[in-house]
Design a protein around this motif. Structure first.
Motif, PDB file in Angstrom:
ATOM      1  N   ALA A  78      19.098 111.280  35.496  1.00  0.00           N
ATOM      2  CA  ALA A  78      17.864 111.575  34.768  1.00  0.00           C
ATOM      3  C   ALA A  78      17.205 110.305  34.245  1.00  0.00           C
ATOM      4  N   GLU A  79      15.888 110.390  34.143  1.00  0.00           N
ATOM      5  CA  GLU A  79      15.108 109.334  33.498  1.00  0.00           C
ATOM      6  C   GLU A  79      14.596 109.878  32.172  1.00  0.00           C
ATOM      7  N   THR A  80      14.853 109.162  31.097  1.00  0.00           N
ATOM      8  CA  THR A  80      14.349 109.572  29.786  1.00  0.00           C
ATOM      9  C   THR A  80      13.183 108.663  29.426  1.00  0.00           C
ATOM     10  N   VAL A  83      12.198 114.148  29.710  1.00  0.00           N
ATOM     11  CA  VAL A  83      13.317 113.987  30.640  1.00  0.00           C
ATOM     12  C   VAL A  83      12.832 114.383  32.038  1.00  0.00           C
ATOM     13  N   ARG A  84      13.092 113.507  33.010  1.00  0.00           N
ATOM     14  CA  ARG A  84      12.741 113.792  34.397  1.00  0.00           C
ATOM     15  C   ARG A  84      13.995 113.733  35.257  1.00  0.00           C
ATOM     16  N   HIS A 121      19.607 122.054  35.732  1.00  0.00           N
ATOM     17  CA  HIS A 121      19.450 120.681  36.212  1.00  0.00           C
ATOM     18  C   HIS A 121      20.535 119.708  35.752  1.00  0.00           C
ATOM     19  N   VAL A 122      20.884 119.741  34.475  1.00  0.00           N
ATOM     20  CA  VAL A 122      21.748 118.679  33.947  1.00  0.00           C
ATOM     21  C   VAL A 122      23.109 118.678  34.603  1.00  0.00           C
ATOM     22  N   MET A 166      22.080 115.329  25.847  1.00  0.00           N
ATOM     23  CA  MET A 166      22.923 115.941  26.879  1.00  0.00           C
ATOM     24  C   MET A 166      22.872 115.195  28.206  1.00  0.00           C
ATOM     25  N   VAL A 167      21.701 114.689  28.589  1.00  0.00           N
ATOM     26  CA  VAL A 167      21.668 113.969  29.862  1.00  0.00           C
ATOM     27  C   VAL A 167      22.387 112.629  29.745  1.00  0.00           C
ATOM     28  N   ASN A 168      22.567 112.141  28.529  1.00  0.00           N
ATOM     29  CA  ASN A 168      23.265 110.868  28.356  1.00  0.00           C
ATOM     30  C   ASN A 168      24.768 111.020  28.186  1.00  0.00           C
TER      31      ASN A 168
END
Length: 314
Positions: free
Chosen positions: A61-63, A30-31, A53-54, A293-295
């Protein structure tokens, strides 16, 4: 026969379960801006990244899943030596390229493994099977748990393959998210228009929470319930009913986008745990993957179990 089981890091299983049963991870990186973390399902690292971050920029975010070459290298450097047959169980191919990457890598692996195994003193053939779990997060974990059970019971690879393929089509995943605005921002960043601005605004204004159902590669809302706690309790009550009716495998997997103490404090959780215990069903809980979580945002709940076709009755 030495049977290996590979999952990607979106598969929501507890870290101690992964270690105990020697599952191999395909990490997803994850970036967010300049911050980068490869998700190896380390709970403390995930929660720290979440806090820093999240919440701020997670929707951007880029996965980055393991590439074809990375999967090929992992197998040829380690797995073709450590195992005789490997099952690679991936997140649903409708939501991620991991399945297609693993499938493409498998052709090179099967063409190139022989001299590597022979150099390690193994003259027997190597085989692998890439299986689409047809689901996400906690629901993805259900098939992996069954793969472990079958392997440990000494079931042959042909029967394992047949049973796992059949099971994947009978796993139900449910998810409730806290923040529809976040879901819309994330979907928009990825080019997915499935969560519209009007829907997000209306849902947030009225505190309406959709219950999402994942099944056979498709995800769709099956109910809209006012209030996050109320929606979660009704979901947990429903899962308890399905447990009491009898599941196809004796496990319920659950993940939460935050500390597990928050999950355990949610209404209906204690009753669901008691219901599972009363019916001999294992309840596995874990912090949601960083990818998850980022999604879907902080504080989301996902539940997975194997069951006959059914309708959500809230």
């Amino acid at each position: 026969m030495r049977i290996g089981i590979v999952v990607d890091s979106a598969c929501d299983l507890p870290a101690d379960f992964i270690r105990e049963h020697r599952l191999v991870l395909l990490p997803i990186t994850v970036r967010i801006g300049e911050a980068v973390l490869a998700d190896h399902r380390e709970e403390d690292a995930t929660l720290n990244f979440l806090d820093t971050h999240v919440a701020e920029r997670g929707a951007e975010a880029e996965t980055i899943p393991f590439s074809v070459n990375q999967i090929r290298d992992l197998f040829l450097q380690h797995l073709v030596i450590d195992y005789d047959h490997v099952f690679c169980l991936t997140i649903t191919k409708t939501r991620s390229p991991i399945h297609d990457n693993a499938l493409q890598a498998s052709f090179a692996i099967l063409n190139e493994y022989r001299p590597i195994r022979q150099a390690a003193g193994h003259n027997s053939p190597f085989a692998l099977r890439v299986l689409d779990s047809q689901n996400l997060f906690a629901a993805q974990a259900v098939t992996a748990v069954e793969a472990v059970r079958l392997r440990d019971a000494g079931v042959g690879v042909a029967q394992m393959r047949e049973q796992l393929e059949q099971l994947a089509g009978n796993v139900h995943g449910y998810m409730i998210t806290r923040d529809l605005y976040y879901m819309r921002a994330r979907a928009r960043h990825k080019g997915d228009r499935s969560v519209g601005l009007f829907t997000a605004a209306l849902g947030s204004a009225l505190d309406i929470k959709p219950v999402l159902h994942g099944y056979r590669g498709e995800t769709a809302p099956v109910a809209k319930i006012k209030g996050f706690d109320n929606a979660v309790q009704r979901l947990f009550d429903f899962v308890g009913q399905r447990v009491a009716n009898g599941l196809l495998t004796p496990v319920v997997c659950m993940s939460y986008g935050g500390p597990l103490d928050e999950l355990r404090a949610l209404p209906g959780y204690a009753t669901l745990r008691e219901t599972c215990q009363a019916h001999g069903v294992t309840l596995l809980e874990t912090v949601m993957s960083l990818t998850g979580m980022v999604n879907v945002g902080k504080g989301a709940v996902t539940v997975g179990f194997a069951d006959q076709p059914h309708a959500f009755d809230s």
